[in-house]
Every structure is written in C-alpha cells, then in structure tokens.
Scaffold this motif. Structure first.
Motif, mmCIF file in Angstrom:
data_model
loop_
_atom_site.group_PDB
_atom_site.id
_atom_site.type_symbol
_atom_site.label_atom_id
_atom_site.label_comp_id
_atom_site.label_asym_id
_atom_site.label_seq_id
_atom_site.Cartn_x
_atom_site.Cartn_y
_atom_site.Cartn_z
ATOM 1 N N GLY A 19 0.851 -1.061 0.005
ATOM 2 C CA GLY A 19 -0.067 -0.162 -0.017
ATOM 3 C C GLY A 19 0.926 1.199 0.006
ATOM 4 N N ASN A 21 2.989 3.506 1.549
ATOM 5 C CA ASN A 21 3.772 3.441 2.894
ATOM 6 C C ASN A 21 4.728 4.501 2.868
ATOM 7 O OD1 ASN A 21 5.425 2.315 1.023
ATOM 8 N ND2 ASN A 21 5.327 0.308 2.091
ATOM 9 N N ASN A 42 -4.261 5.025 -3.043
ATOM 10 C CA ASN A 42 -4.476 4.090 -2.380
ATOM 11 C C ASN A 42 -5.354 2.857 -2.940
ATOM 12 O OD1 ASN A 42 -4.704 2.376 -0.638
ATOM 13 N ND2 ASN A 42 -5.154 3.559 1.255
ATOM 14 N N ASN A 45 -7.282 0.843 -0.652
ATOM 15 C CA ASN A 45 -8.456 1.532 0.295
ATOM 16 C C ASN A 45 -8.438 0.867 1.755
ATOM 17 O OD1 ASN A 45 -9.875 2.894 -1.710
ATOM 18 N ND2 ASN A 45 -10.521 1.157 -2.616
ATOM 19 N N ARG A 46 -7.380 1.037 2.288
ATOM 20 C CA ARG A 46 -6.981 0.487 3.639
ATOM 21 C C ARG A 46 -5.573 0.859 4.074
ATOM 22 N NH1 ARG A 46 -5.293 -4.780 5.949
ATOM 23 N NH2 ARG A 46 -3.899 -3.329 6.907
ATOM 24 N N ASP A 47 -5.295 1.042 5.483
ATOM 25 C CA ASP A 47 -4.104 1.514 5.735
ATOM 26 C C ASP A 47 -3.076 0.535 5.209
ATOM 27 O OD1 ASP A 47 -4.969 3.296 7.291
ATOM 28 O OD2 ASP A 47 -5.099 2.345 9.131
ATOM 29 N N SER A 48 -1.689 0.682 4.971
ATOM 30 C CA SER A 48 -0.672 -0.045 4.404
ATOM 31 C C SER A 48 -0.330 -1.085 5.545
ATOM 32 C CB SER A 48 0.463 0.736 4.028
ATOM 33 O OG SER A 48 1.284 1.270 5.392
ATOM 34 N N SER A 50 2.750 -3.720 7.203
ATOM 35 C CA SER A 50 3.942 -3.749 7.485
ATOM 36 C C SER A 50 4.771 -4.644 6.553
ATOM 37 C CB SER A 50 4.123 -3.912 8.833
ATOM 38 O OG SER A 50 3.868 -5.118 9.186
#
Length: 198
Positions: A19, A21, A42, A45-48, A50
């Motif tokens: 994503g 980051n 993005n 469509n969400r947080d990246s 790790s």
C-alpha cells in the motif's frame, strides 16, 4: 498567464502490495522535488501493511483488490486528469509496475516500472508510449533473462537489469541497494525530462 492552459506534468505513483507506505511517500517527495505534480492512489482502500505482513498483504491484494479493479481505477484517474496536464506519467513498483505496464496501452505519456514480476503474465501488451522497465537480476519467482528476451522486441520499451534483489528501490526494505537506487532515480528522471522536452 492563461489559467485554463494545462499544467505541465503529473506523475501517478503505484504502490506495491503493502500500500501507500513510507517507501511510496519517499518516491513521491523525490518527484515533487523534481518539479512534478504527484498522485499516490491508495488502491487497497485501507491502511498499509507492514513489511513483515508480506503474505497477508499479497493475499489481500489478490483476493480483495486484484489487477483488473486496480487498473480500472488507474485509468479513471488518468482520464480525470488528462485535460489538466500536458503529460501524465505512471511509475510503479512490483504489482504497481505491472499495472503501469498494462496502462501503457492507454492514454499516458510514459511509464516506469520497477521489478514488475507479473509483467511476465502480460507480455502481449504493445505499449503506446515510452516504457522504462527495471528488473532485479535475482528474482525468486521467475527467470528474468527469459522475460527480458520477450520484452526486448517491444517498441517503446527499454529494459534495465539491475544486479540486485526484488525491492532494491525501497530504502526501508532489507534488499535496498543505495547506489543502484540513486542510479535508477537519475535514469528515471532523465527519461521523464526527455519525454517532457519532446
């Protein structure tokens, strides 16, 4: 100055499975410092994710997002911005590089792809704009030399093989190679500037 005249160049940066980051933000800053406008969609469509969540990130992209949906979104972004900019470039990393390669058949002015391993599944693409593709010599999932041979015959396509592993452009990843990173950035900027100048 005519406020209705198109702006000069837009760079759309397409992320890896992780994503948007730290790596994508870093590349975005490089391009902004070179005078380009930048978009970093993005597509997850969400947080990246790790880096230690590689398997989860891969399965999320393949099962919840996929190439077709992502490419449709990229094409929508291109069309939305087409009249605002004289040139639109796409730079992609890994899955983003494969999307960039596929998008080279659409209405973009130049594509740069870094280690797009899934390009091997789309060798039928005939780019309509200049393409600069960087591959790591050491890939675990496919034969880089075989793909190079298939792509070398394509018009508008330059292939660079880097003595490195997948992810070498990412300053936050264990496979990062600083010298190769700097060299590739220099070649990439030159590539974009030459297209700008016509």
């Amino acid at each position: 100055m005519n406020l209705d005249s198109p702006l000069r160049s837009l760079v759309i940066i397409l992320h890896e499975i992780y994503g948007v980051n730290d790596h994508i933000q870093c590349i975005s800053e490089v391009m902004i410092n070179e005078g380009f406008d930048v978009l970093t969609p993005n597509l997850l469509n969400r947080d990246s994710f790790s880096y230690h969540e590689e398997d989860a990130a891969y399965h999320y992209f393949m099962n919840e997002v996929g190439f077709n949906k992502s490419i449709d979104e990229v094409n929508r972004i291109v069309q939305e911005n087409r009249e605002k900019y004289e040139q639109i470039f796409i730079i992609g990393f890994s899955i983003g590089a494969t999307m960039a390669w596929i998008s080279s058949e659409y209405e973009v002015d130049g594509v740069i792809g870094y280690y797009g391993s899934r390009i091997r599944n789309h060798v039928e693409i005939e780019p309509r704009c200049p393409n600069l593709l960087f591959f790591a010599r050491n890939e675990k999932s496919f034969d880089v030399s075989d793909l190079e041979m298939k792509l070398k015959t394509k018009k508008n396509t330059v292939i660079e093989i880097i003595e490195a592993e997948h992810g070498f452009m990412n300053p936050f990843h264990t496979t990062h190679k600083p010298k190769e990173y700097r060299d590739c950035i220099e070649v990439s900027i030159d590539f974009l500037k030459r297209i700008e100048k016509g």
